[in-house]
Design an enzyme around this catalytic site. Structure first.
Site, mmCIF file in Angstrom:
data_model
loop_
_atom_site.group_PDB
_atom_site.id
_atom_site.type_symbol
_atom_site.label_atom_id
_atom_site.label_comp_id
_atom_site.label_asym_id
_atom_site.label_seq_id
_atom_site.Cartn_x
_atom_site.Cartn_y
_atom_site.Cartn_z
ATOM 1 N N CYS A 2 1.669 21.686 5.621
ATOM 2 C CA CYS A 2 2.493 21.014 4.632
ATOM 3 C C CYS A 2 2.260 19.517 4.794
ATOM 4 O O CYS A 2 1.728 19.069 5.795
ATOM 5 C CB CYS A 2 3.956 21.325 4.876
ATOM 6 S SG CYS A 2 4.265 23.090 5.007
ATOM 7 N N ARG A 27 -2.598 19.121 1.020
ATOM 8 C CA ARG A 27 -2.214 19.898 2.203
ATOM 9 C C ARG A 27 -1.407 21.146 1.842
ATOM 10 O O ARG A 27 -1.236 22.035 2.670
ATOM 11 C CB ARG A 27 -1.375 19.035 3.153
ATOM 12 C CG ARG A 27 -2.128 17.855 3.717
ATOM 13 C CD ARG A 27 -1.228 17.091 4.633
ATOM 14 N NE ARG A 27 -0.969 17.806 5.858
ATOM 15 C CZ ARG A 27 -1.644 17.661 6.982
ATOM 16 N NH1 ARG A 27 -2.628 16.812 7.033
ATOM 17 N NH2 ARG A 27 -1.338 18.348 8.043
ATOM 18 N N TRP A 73 3.397 24.383 1.901
ATOM 19 C CA TRP A 73 2.505 25.532 1.780
ATOM 20 C C TRP A 73 3.200 26.635 2.557
ATOM 21 O O TRP A 73 3.296 26.572 3.777
ATOM 22 C CB TRP A 73 1.151 25.193 2.385
ATOM 23 C CG TRP A 73 0.087 26.209 2.116
ATOM 24 C CD1 TRP A 73 -0.722 26.275 1.017
ATOM 25 C CD2 TRP A 73 -0.308 27.277 2.970
ATOM 26 N NE1 TRP A 73 -1.583 27.335 1.139
ATOM 27 C CE2 TRP A 73 -1.363 27.962 2.326
ATOM 28 C CE3 TRP A 73 0.105 27.736 4.219
ATOM 29 C CZ2 TRP A 73 -1.983 29.065 2.878
ATOM 30 C CZ3 TRP A 73 -0.515 28.840 4.769
ATOM 31 C CH2 TRP A 73 -1.557 29.494 4.103
ATOM 32 N N ASN A 99 6.591 20.866 9.252
ATOM 33 C CA ASN A 99 5.281 21.461 9.064
ATOM 34 C C ASN A 99 5.013 22.297 10.301
ATOM 35 O O ASN A 99 5.115 21.787 11.411
ATOM 36 C CB ASN A 99 4.251 20.329 8.923
ATOM 37 C CG ASN A 99 2.836 20.840 8.780
ATOM 38 O OD1 ASN A 99 2.612 22.033 8.599
ATOM 39 N ND2 ASN A 99 1.881 19.932 8.866
ATOM 40 N N GLY A 100 4.711 23.585 10.134
ATOM 41 C CA GLY A 100 4.431 24.421 11.311
ATOM 42 C C GLY A 100 5.263 25.687 11.283
ATOM 43 O O GLY A 100 5.811 26.070 10.253
ATOM 44 N N GLU A 484 -22.141 29.873 2.309
ATOM 45 C CA GLU A 484 -21.358 28.716 1.880
ATOM 46 C C GLU A 484 -21.320 28.638 0.345
ATOM 47 O O GLU A 484 -20.278 28.341 -0.237
ATOM 48 C CB GLU A 484 -21.957 27.442 2.507
ATOM 49 C CG GLU A 484 -21.337 26.132 2.085
ATOM 50 C CD GLU A 484 -19.844 26.000 2.379
ATOM 51 O OE1 GLU A 484 -19.269 26.855 3.063
ATOM 52 O OE2 GLU A 484 -19.243 25.038 1.879
ATOM 53 N N LYS A 488 -17.867 28.736 -1.777
ATOM 54 C CA LYS A 488 -17.482 27.670 -2.720
ATOM 55 C C LYS A 488 -17.087 28.274 -4.059
ATOM 56 O O LYS A 488 -16.093 27.903 -4.645
ATOM 57 C CB LYS A 488 -18.647 26.690 -2.966
ATOM 58 C CG LYS A 488 -18.964 25.655 -1.919
ATOM 59 C CD LYS A 488 -17.956 24.572 -1.737
ATOM 60 C CE LYS A 488 -16.871 24.982 -0.808
ATOM 61 N NZ LYS A 488 -16.966 24.845 0.585
ATOM 62 N N GLU A 491 -13.719 30.322 -3.841
ATOM 63 C CA GLU A 491 -12.474 29.587 -3.577
ATOM 64 C C GLU A 491 -12.018 28.737 -4.756
ATOM 65 O O GLU A 491 -10.828 28.570 -4.948
ATOM 66 C CB GLU A 491 -12.510 28.806 -2.259
ATOM 67 C CG GLU A 491 -13.515 27.721 -2.110
ATOM 68 C CD GLU A 491 -13.523 27.092 -0.699
ATOM 69 O OE1 GLU A 491 -12.576 27.271 0.073
ATOM 70 O OE2 GLU A 491 -14.515 26.397 -0.393
ATOM 71 N N HIS A 507 -29.444 47.115 2.226
ATOM 72 C CA HIS A 507 -28.575 48.034 2.980
ATOM 73 C C HIS A 507 -27.175 48.094 2.375
ATOM 74 O O HIS A 507 -26.219 48.413 3.065
ATOM 75 C CB HIS A 507 -28.519 47.612 4.449
ATOM 76 C CG HIS A 507 -29.863 47.622 5.096
ATOM 77 N ND1 HIS A 507 -30.540 48.794 5.369
ATOM 78 C CD2 HIS A 507 -30.692 46.621 5.469
ATOM 79 C CE1 HIS A 507 -31.714 48.501 5.906
ATOM 80 N NE2 HIS A 507 -31.836 47.184 5.972
ATOM 81 N N LYS A 606 -5.867 22.453 2.412
ATOM 82 C CA LYS A 606 -6.972 21.711 3.011
ATOM 83 C C LYS A 606 -6.972 21.829 4.524
ATOM 84 O O LYS A 606 -8.009 21.907 5.155
ATOM 85 C CB LYS A 606 -6.848 20.243 2.590
ATOM 86 C CG LYS A 606 -7.955 19.349 3.095
ATOM 87 C CD LYS A 606 -9.213 19.594 2.312
ATOM 88 C CE LYS A 606 -10.399 18.833 2.841
ATOM 89 N NZ LYS A 606 -11.650 19.526 2.473
#
Ligand code: G6P
Length: 611
Positions: A2, A27, A73, A99-100, A484, A488, A491, A507, A606
Site C-alpha cells: 500500500c 503501489r 492493495w 502497509n503490511g 518475459e 508483459k 499482465e 511436448h 508495483k
C-alpha cells in the site's frame, strides 16, 4: 504494497496528501483515504482510486496541518469503503494507516473483543489501532510510548503512521518489514512509503530501519527502537528529481520507461568498466574478490520480471564465468529448506528492493552463512541494506507496474558481473574483457535503433489485439526473453500468453497451435538459429502465425514468417537487451488498443511487500 504519505507542519496537509497519493498509486489502488486533524479528526475514505477519494471529500472540511493518506492493495478484507484506511480506535480519537500484515491479529482481536472492543472492519489494521489505544489507556502513557508498547505485542510486517485527536503536534510512524521514509523539511516533516511524494518538498530523508519508531513531537524528530533505545537519524540527500517521476510527455509511464532504456542501460553501465583497459570499477568485485574466486555456486533469487532477469543471469554466469547457477523463485526457496552453504553466493534481484519474499529469502541464506549480493533499483531500500554487497541498477524511478527498464538494467549489470567473475576466476583474458566492453558500449545506441520498430509494432498490435492466446518461443539466452514477453502481455492486456523453450513446444503447447494462434519466435542469428528455424517450421506446419524477431538483414526467417521485426546484430549474450524491446512495445500497444489501464493493471501492484 500500500502507499503511505503523511504531513505535519505549517502548510495545509490535504493537497500534499492527495498529490502524494497520486504518486503512490502504483503501489496499490483498491481504495484510498485520508485523515486530517482540524480540531476534529476528519476521515474521508472510499473504494477506488484517489480521484474517487477527491470526489468523496469535495465540499467537506479538508483543513488541517496534520494529516495522513493511504492507497490500499487489499490483503485482509475485500476492497470496500469500510476496509479502507485510515482506521480508528474504539474512541475514535486515534487514527492509523498501515502497509503490511499483522499475523497475530486474530488472537489480538479476540483478547480486545473480550475487553469490550468493537470492530467495524475485517482488517488487521483496525485491531492494531485498538490495541494502541487499549495500551495507552491501561498504562496512562503518551501516544508514542503506547505505540512502542503495542508493537511489542505484534507479530508481522508493517509500516504504520498514527495521529491522534488529543495530540495535534504529534506524528508517529514505525516500520518492520515494510518501508517507511521520513522527510525532513524546514519546520515540517513528511512520512511516506517511498520518497516520491516527498521529493517536491525536501531532499533530506531518513529511512527507518526495521523495528524503529519515528516520533515527531512539537517539531522535533526522535527515532527509537521498539526496545526503547534512541537512534541517531542518518540523513540521506535524495538525488532523484521530480521530472524523473513525471510522465515527461508520454501517454503512460510504461511507454516512457520503455523509451528511457537507451539512457537507463547507459546509466547502469556508466563508470563501471573501462573499454580501453578492460578494467572494472565495481566495489562488489573489488571487496569480495576472495569470495568470488572460491565460490562453488551462485543462487539467484527474485520474483516476477526480476526472476526472468535472473534466468538470463544463469546463462551469463555459466557461459562466461563457468560457475554453476540455480535460479529460484524467492517464494519457493524460502519455504523449502534449501541446501545453502557458506561458499554459495546468493544474488537477490529486485527492482523495488522491498519484495517480501525476496527479502525473506536473503535472510534465510544469510542465516546459513551465504554471501548476499543485492541487485536493486531503489536506492536505500531494504534488500540492498540487508545485503553484504551489490549494485544499484540506476535505471531511475520505475512507476509503471509492468517492469521494463529495470529488467534491461538488471541484465546489463549481470553481464558485467559475469565478466568480472570470469576475470577473477581466470576464465576471461583482458582481451576478452576489452572485446566484451567494446560491444557493451554500443548497446544503448542499438536499443535506440531497436525502438524504431514501434510503428511496425503498432500495426501488429492492431492485427492481434483480439487474439485470445499468444505463445512466445526462444532458445538459450532467448528463452527467458520469451517468458518475459509472455508475462508483459498477460499482465497488462489480460490476454493469456505462455513463454516456452522453443524445442519444448512439441511436448505440449504444439497441441494449441492453429490458424488463430500468434506465435512470437525470437530467431536471431546465434548458436541456436538453425534449431529455431526448425521450430518455426513445426509451427507453420500446423498453420500457426509466426511473428519473428530476427537479426537485421535476415532473409531465411523472413521467407517463413508471417511478420518480421528486425533488431541490430550483437553478441549472443547481449541479445536479450535488444530482443526484449519489441516484446515490451507489443504488449504495450495491444493493451492500449484494448483500453486497458497500462500503468495500473488490475489486481497487480508495483511493490509486493506481503508474501
Ligand atoms: C510485482 C511487479 C512486477 C515485479 C515483481 C518483483 O509483481 O508487478 O513487475 O517484477 O513484483 O518486484 P521487484 O521489485 O522485486 O523486482
Amino acid at each position: 504494497m500500500c502507499g503511505i504519505v503523511a504531513y505535519i507542519g505549517p502548510r495545509e496537509a490535504y493537497p500534499i496528501l492527495i498529490k502524494g497519493l497520486k504518486r503512490l498509486e502504483y503501489r496499490g489502488y483498491d481504495s484510498a483515504g485520508v485523515a486530517l486533524l482540524d480540531k476534529t479528526l476528519n476521515i474521508y475514505k472510499c473504494k477506488g482510486k484517489v480521484a474517487e477519494l477527491e470526489n468523496a471529500a469535495a465540499g467537506k472540511n479538508v483543513h488541517g496541518h496534520l494529516g495522513m493518506g493511504h492507497t490500499r492493495w487489499a490483503t485482509h478484507g475485500e476492497p470496500n469503503d469500510v476496509n479502507s484506511h485510515p482506521h480508528l480506535s474504539q474512541s475514535g480519537d486515534i487514527a492509523i494507516i498501515h502497509n503490511g500484515i499483522i499475523e497475530n491479529y486474530a488472537t489480538l482481536k479476540e483478547e480486545l473483543t473480550n475487553r469490550g472492543h468493537k470492530f467495524i472492519s475485517d482488517t488487521d489494521t483496525e485491531v492494531l489501532v485498538h490495541l494502541i489505544e487499549d495500551v495507552q489507556q491501561n498504562t496512562h502513557t503518551t501516544l508514542d510510548e503506547a505505540v512502542r508498547l503495542a508493537l511489542n505485542e505484534v507479530i508481522g510486517a508493517y509500516a504504520i503512521v498514527i495521529i491522534s485527536k488529543n495530540d495535534p503536534a504529534k506524528l508517529i510512524g514505525a516500520r518492520k518489514g515494510s518501508p517507511l521514509v521520513v522527510g525532513i523539511g524546514d519546520g515540517e516533516y513528511f512520512m511516506a512509503s517511498d520518497a516520491t511524494p516527498i521529493i517536491e518538498y525536501t531532499k533530506n530523508v531518513t529511512y527507518l530501519n526495521d523495528s524503529e519508531i519515528a516520533s515527531i513531537v512539537d517539531g522535533k524528530l526522535t527515532i527509537k527502537t521498539i526496545d526503547n533505545i534512541e537512534q541517531t537519524p542518518y540523513i540521506h540527500t535524495l538525488e532523484m528529481n521530480l521530472e524523473a517521476i513525471e510522465k515527461g510527455g508520454y501517454e503512460h509511464f510504461m511507454l516512457k520507461e520503455i523509451h528511457e532504456q537507451p539512457r537507463s542501460i547507459y546509466d547502469s553501465l556508466r563508470g563501471r568498466f573501462d573499454p580501453a583497459t578492460g578494467m572494472f570499477a565495481m566495489r562488489s568485485l573489488k571487496e569480495h574478490e576472495g569470495k568470488i574466486k572460491n565460490l562453488k555456486r551462485i543462487i539467484i533469487v527474485g520474483c516476477g520480471t526480476s526472476w526472468h532477469a535472473g534466468l538470463v543471469g544463469e546463462y551469463l554466469f555459466e557461459d562466461i564465468a563457468r560457475i554453476p547457477v540455480e535460479v529460484e523463485y524467492a517464494s519457493e526457496f524460502r519455504y523449502r529448506n534449501p541446501v545453502i552453504n557458506e561458499d554459495d553466493l546468493v544474488i537477490a534481484i529486485s527492482q523495488s528492493g522491498e519484495t517480501a519474499d525476496t527479502l525473506a529469502a536473503i535472510e534465510l541464506a544469510k542465516e546459513k552463512g551465504a554471501t548476499i549480493f543485492g541487485l536493486c533499483n531503489v536506492v536505500g531500500s531494504s534488500i540492498p541494506r540487508a545485503s553484504h554487497a551489490g549494485a544499484y541498477t540506476h535505471a531511475g524511478p520505475e512507476i509503471g507496474v509492468a517492469s521494463t527498464k529495470a529488467f534491461t538494467s538488471q541484465v546489463a549489470i549481470l553481464t558485467l558481473w559475469a565478466f568480472g567473475f570470469a576475470e577473477i576466476r581466470g576464465k576471461a583474458t583482458m582481451q576478452d574483457l576489452r572485446n566484451a566492453f567494446a560491444e557493451l558500449e554500443t548497446i544503448p545506441d542499438k536499443v535506440q535503433k531497436t525502438l524504431q520498430c514501434e510503428e511496425q509494432i503498432k500495426e501488429l498490435a492492431e492485427i492481434f489485439k483480439d487474439s485470445k492466446n499468444f505463445l512466445y518461443l526462444g532458445r538459450g539466452y532467448q528463452f527467458p526473453v520469451a517468458l518475459e514477453g509472455a508475462l508483459k502481455l498477460k499482465e497488462i492486456s489480460y490476454i493469456h500468453a505462455e513463454g516456452y523453450p522453443a524445442a519444448e513446444m512439441k511436448h505440449g503447447p504444439i497441441a494449441l497451435i492453429d490458424e488463430a494462434m500468434p506465435v512470437v519466435v525470437i530467431a536471431t542469428k546465434n548458436s541456436t538459429y538453425e534449431k529455431v528455424i526448425s521450430n518455426i517450421q513445426e509451427v507453420k506446419a500446423r498453420k500457426g502465425i509466426i511473428i519473428a524477431i530476427v537479426t537485421e538483414g535476415d532473409n531465411k526467417v523472413r521467407k517463413m514468417a508471417d511478420y518480421v521485426i528486425e533488431i541490430p546484430e550483437t553478441k549472443e549474450y547481449l541479445e536479450p537487451l535488444l530482443s526484449t524491446i519489441p516484446l515490451q512495445l507489443l504488449s504495450y500497444h495491444i493493451a492500449v488498443l484494448r483500453g486497458c489501464n497500462v500503468d495500473q493493471p488490475r489486481n497487480l501492484a508495483k511493490s509486493v511487500t506481503v508474501e
